[in-house]
Design an enzyme around this catalytic site. Structure first.
Site, PDB file in Angstrom:
ATOM      1  N   HIS A 230      26.982  -9.760   7.520  1.00 22.27           N
ATOM      2  CA  HIS A 230      26.263  -9.251   8.689  1.00 22.27           C
ATOM      3  C   HIS A 230      25.625  -7.878   8.464  1.00 22.27           C
ATOM      4  O   HIS A 230      24.526  -7.607   8.938  1.00 22.27           O
ATOM      5  CB  HIS A 230      27.229  -9.191   9.877  1.00 22.27           C
ATOM      6  CG  HIS A 230      26.569  -8.906  11.183  1.00 22.27           C
ATOM      7  ND1 HIS A 230      25.545  -9.684  11.697  1.00 22.27           N
ATOM      8  CD2 HIS A 230      26.775  -7.926  12.106  1.00 22.27           C
ATOM      9  CE1 HIS A 230      25.162  -9.206  12.858  1.00 22.27           C
ATOM     10  NE2 HIS A 230      25.882  -8.135  13.132  1.00 22.27           N
TER      11      HIS A 230
ATOM     12  N   ASP B 280      26.694 -14.409   6.716  1.00 22.49           N
ATOM     13  CA  ASP B 280      26.960 -13.752   7.999  1.00 22.49           C
ATOM     14  C   ASP B 280      27.754 -14.689   8.903  1.00 22.49           C
ATOM     15  O   ASP B 280      27.297 -15.766   9.248  1.00 22.49           O
ATOM     16  CB  ASP B 280      25.628 -13.374   8.660  1.00 22.49           C
ATOM     17  CG  ASP B 280      25.792 -12.494   9.893  1.00 22.49           C
ATOM     18  OD1 ASP B 280      26.931 -12.338  10.363  1.00 22.49           O
ATOM     19  OD2 ASP B 280      24.775 -11.964  10.374  1.00 22.49           O
TER      20      ASP B 280
ATOM     21  N   SER C  54      21.431  -6.833  14.287  1.00 21.54           N
ATOM     22  CA  SER C  54      22.419  -7.411  15.194  1.00 21.54           C
ATOM     23  C   SER C  54      21.918  -7.287  16.636  1.00 21.54           C
ATOM     24  O   SER C  54      20.856  -7.802  16.957  1.00 21.54           O
ATOM     25  CB  SER C  54      23.772  -6.728  14.999  1.00 21.54           C
ATOM     26  OG  SER C  54      24.804  -7.440  15.648  1.00 21.54           O
TER      27      SER C  54
END
EC number: 3.4.19.1
Length: 732
Positions: free
Chosen positions: A707, A675, A587
């Site tokens: 995610h 995601d 991320s």
């Protein structure tokens, strides 16, 4: 000296992963009623729930274990397990009744296909199932919410009703050309007339129902539901404002109504997972008249309302709205009878010395009040560790319960009648389960902890925390004199420290943090012979609100320089192999990893990025958090904002895609096809740009993952592929 697993031995790495991944994680605990023995002694049961990876079944299994705690009212006399662990299949939620005589369980059963699954609400008493309600068959609502954002399962104080949150029942829809079935049992006059099912709306089959984003894809319109246990009647509560979605509900004092958090969903929903900044407020709906009353400031964001044992006061966490996703919070107190709200703990701009740096937990435990309804206990990150705190709601004084103890991190699972159940772990010690009594006011630092389940330390791992001060040319002008930290894991007593490779791991968020707790991947890498550097750059939680506010507008610059500075400092002080340094992040950590190999291409020999943000501008229209793109770039966000050319230019300027021409580090990309936070096309964009420039790149696409890539199959595969990537590009 213990032998380290070499990079050239992936089979041994797999065996090591299999062993360490068996370490279970605590997910919940609750305390049973107090029992007096025939000899006058007191004891309570502790019911705990755990999760563990099962590599054979490729799933996370859940199991429970019970313990007995004998005590004398203010100290534990004896504590230990009461039997072995038992797997719990199908349990989505469970909650003990206030008296402890009954237990409610929400259970799923049926086929593996989602449409075939049914939900049952069970009520257990002593050694039998007292009631079982097929919620799916009753068709009063859609699936029950089991998440910790909206979900709840709350007993009324009278123990006659259960309150929960479910998806609103959707109207049936059909094609304009739907053929009706004829009733063959009807009379001749009725034969030509179609059957009369529930009225279906023509043309609404494909109407879009907006959901709440990442991990909440099936959740759109939550409603409050009440089950009458005796009659089996289910009521969907009226009176909730049309512009909010209710959740985190519980019964008001005297069962006169329901208190809940309402999240604004107009003009559209934003992703709510990991986002404590979504506009929301505290409400009370009266059951007799259906009148709904706003109890808190409607312009802010709140969560975790918790009613005191004397049913007089409610505490909750309060945050600024539509700002950074996670910040320092206020602890607020609402007096039920005077209707007065006060701030017990305010936002802390920055930590002074060893003082309290603020509250950073995203949820308060369901049990957080002391027995006398005066103090609230919670856990929170304080720099790079997580401690337990008690706050006096009358004076606002805050005392750490754990700061004077062993280095490591704590998590409060529950407290009831001053008996606390907590988890303790370190980077080299998997979670241990502990109990202890909350001491009287003024003596909070003297908690005597007793272990219920002691984990074995993992040998061969040495760790510590480094405090880092940015050089003068990297100071933030608006927020000067901020420091940051990094947690360093390294093999104990390596044969030659100059041959130790290092993996650098910046965290995601960016407003989150690493704490000195058990983490599987860093421990695994350290056991394989790597040093692992976990960097809490400026902008991380736990260091004061100023640190958080210093980063928006400076992403891709301040955070990148902080990580690079930490790497250079550690290499200089520890003398690890500077030719074998790798990056691993997900991320925003992936965003930083891709920035670092573009801005400092000579430093890193390998990069592993999980669902990284690559191009903030192209992510704006496809993510469930468009506000993140605006705020972190340095612009205010509103639901009606339309970025202009200047904004798009800034987004591109702060994105890793800008530095593609300088990248030469081999990159392994790991993407989740489901995601919603950072859509996988972000990674695809980077993959194609690297391929076009002949930079070594490999892409793994996990079709059922979101995610976090936290499913057992994706997590285990991604780790082993990361090991092979490091072996290939760092050498053995």
């Amino acid at each position: 000296m213990e032998r380290q697993v070499l990079l050239s031995e992936p089979q041994e790495a797999a065996a090591l992963y299999r062993g360490l991944s068996r370490q279970p994680s605590l997910s919940a605990a609750c305390l049973g009623p107090e029992v007096t023995t025939q000899y006058g002694g007191l004891y309570r049961t502790v019911h705990t729930e755990w999760t563990q990876r099962d590599l054979e079944r490729m799933e996370n299994i859940r199991f429970c274990r019970q313990y007995l705690v004998f005590h004398d009212g203010d100290s534990v006399v004896f504590a230990g397990p009461a039997g072995n662990s038992v797997e719990t299949r199908g349990e989505l939620l469970s909650r003990e009744s206030p008296s402890g005589t009954m237990k409610a369980v929400l259970r799923k059963a049926g086929g593996t296909v989602s449409g075939e699954e049914k939900q049952f609400l069970e009520v257990w008493e002593k050694n039998r199932k007292l009631k079982s309600f097929n919620l799916s068959a009753l068709e009063k609502h859609g699936p029950v919410y089991e998440d910790d954002c909206f979900g709840c399962l709350s007993w009324s104080h009278s123990e006659t009703h259960l309150l929960y949150v479910a998806e609103k029942k959707r109207p049936k829809a059909e094609s304009f050309f739907q053929t009706k079935a004829l009733d063959i049992s009807a009379s001749d006059d009725e034969m030509a007339r179609p059957k009369k099912p529930d009225q279906a709306i023509k043309g609404d089959q494909f109407v879009f129902y907006e959901d709440w984003g990442e991990t909440m894809v099936s959740k759109s319109i939550p409603v409050l539901c009440v089950l009458d246990i005796d009659s089996g009647n289910i009521s969907v509560l009226e009176g909730v404002p049309e512009n909010v979605s209710p959740g985190q509900a519980f019964w008001a004092p005297g069962d006169t109504g329901v208190v809940f958090v309402g999240w604004w969903h107009e003009p559209f929903r934003l992703g709510i997972r990991y986002c404590t900044n979504r506009r929301s407020a505290l409400y009370y709906v009266d059951l007799s008249g259906g009148k709904c009353e706003l109890l808190s400031d409607g312009s802010l964001a709140i969560c975790s309302p918790r009613l005191s044992p004397d049913q007089c006061r409610i505490v909750y966490l309060q945050y600024p709205c539509l700002a950074p996703h996670h910040q320092c919070s206020q602890l607020c107190l609402y007096d039920w009878y005077t209707k007065v709200t006060s701030v017990v703990v305010d936002i802390v701009p920055r930590q002074l010395g060893e003082s309290f740096s603020g509250i950073y937990c995203s949820l308060l435990p369901l049990g957080c009040w002391s027995a006398d309804s005066q103090r609230v206990v919670f856990d929170s990150a304080q720099r790079s560790r997580q401690d337990l705190f008690a706050v006096d709601t009358q004076t606002g004084s805050i005392t750490s319960l754990t700061a004077a103890g062993s280095a490591g991190s704590w998590k409060l699972l529950t407290i009831d009648k001053d008996l606390m159940v907590a988890q303790f772990s370190t980077p080299s010690l998997p979670p241990s389960l502990k109990v202890g009594f909350l001491p009287p006011p003024g003596k909070e630092q003297s908690v005597s902890w007793v272990s219920l389940e002691e984990a074995e330390p993992i040998p061969g791992i040495h760790w510590g925390v480094r405090v880092l001060h940015p050089p003068p040319d990297q100071e933030n002008v608006q927020y000067a004199d901020l420091d940051f930290e990094a947690i360093l894991l390294q093999p104990s007593n390596p044969p030659d420290k100059t041959q130790v490779p290092m993996v650098v791991m910046p965290h995601g968020g960016p407003h989150s943090s690493f704490v000195t707790a058990w983490m599987l991947f860093p421990a695994m890498l350290c056991k394989m012979g790597f040093a692992v550097l976990l960097v809490n750059y400026r902008g991380s939680t736990g260091f004061g609100q100023d640190s958080i506010l210093s980063l928006p507008g400076n992403v891709g610059h301040q955070d990148v320089k902080d990580v690079q500075f930490a790497v250079e400092q550690v290499l200089q002080e520890e003398h690890f192999d500077a030719r074998r340094v790798a990056l691993m992040g997900g991320s925003h950590g992936g965003f930083l990893s891709c920035h670092l190999i573009g801005q400092y291409p000579e430093t890193y020999s390998a990069c592993i990025a999980r669902n990284p943000v690559i191009n903030i501008a192209s992510m704006m229209g496809s993510t469930d958090i468009p506000d993140w793109c605006m705020v972190e770039t340095g612009f205010p966000y509103s639901n009606s904002c339309l970025p202009d050319l200047n904004v798009w230019e800034e987004m591109l300027d702060k994105s890793p895609i800008k530095y593609i021409p300088q990248v030469k580090t081999p990159v392994l990309l790991m993407l989740g096809q489901e995601d919603r936070r950072v859509p996988f096309k972000q990674g695809m964009e980077y993959y194609r740009a690297l391929k076009a420039r002949n930079v070594p790149v490999r892409l793994l696409l996990y079709p059922k993952s979101n995610h976090a890539l936290s499913e057992v199959e994706a997590e285990s595969d991604s780790f082993m592929n990361a090991v092979l990537w490091l072996h290939t590009h760092l050498g053995s």
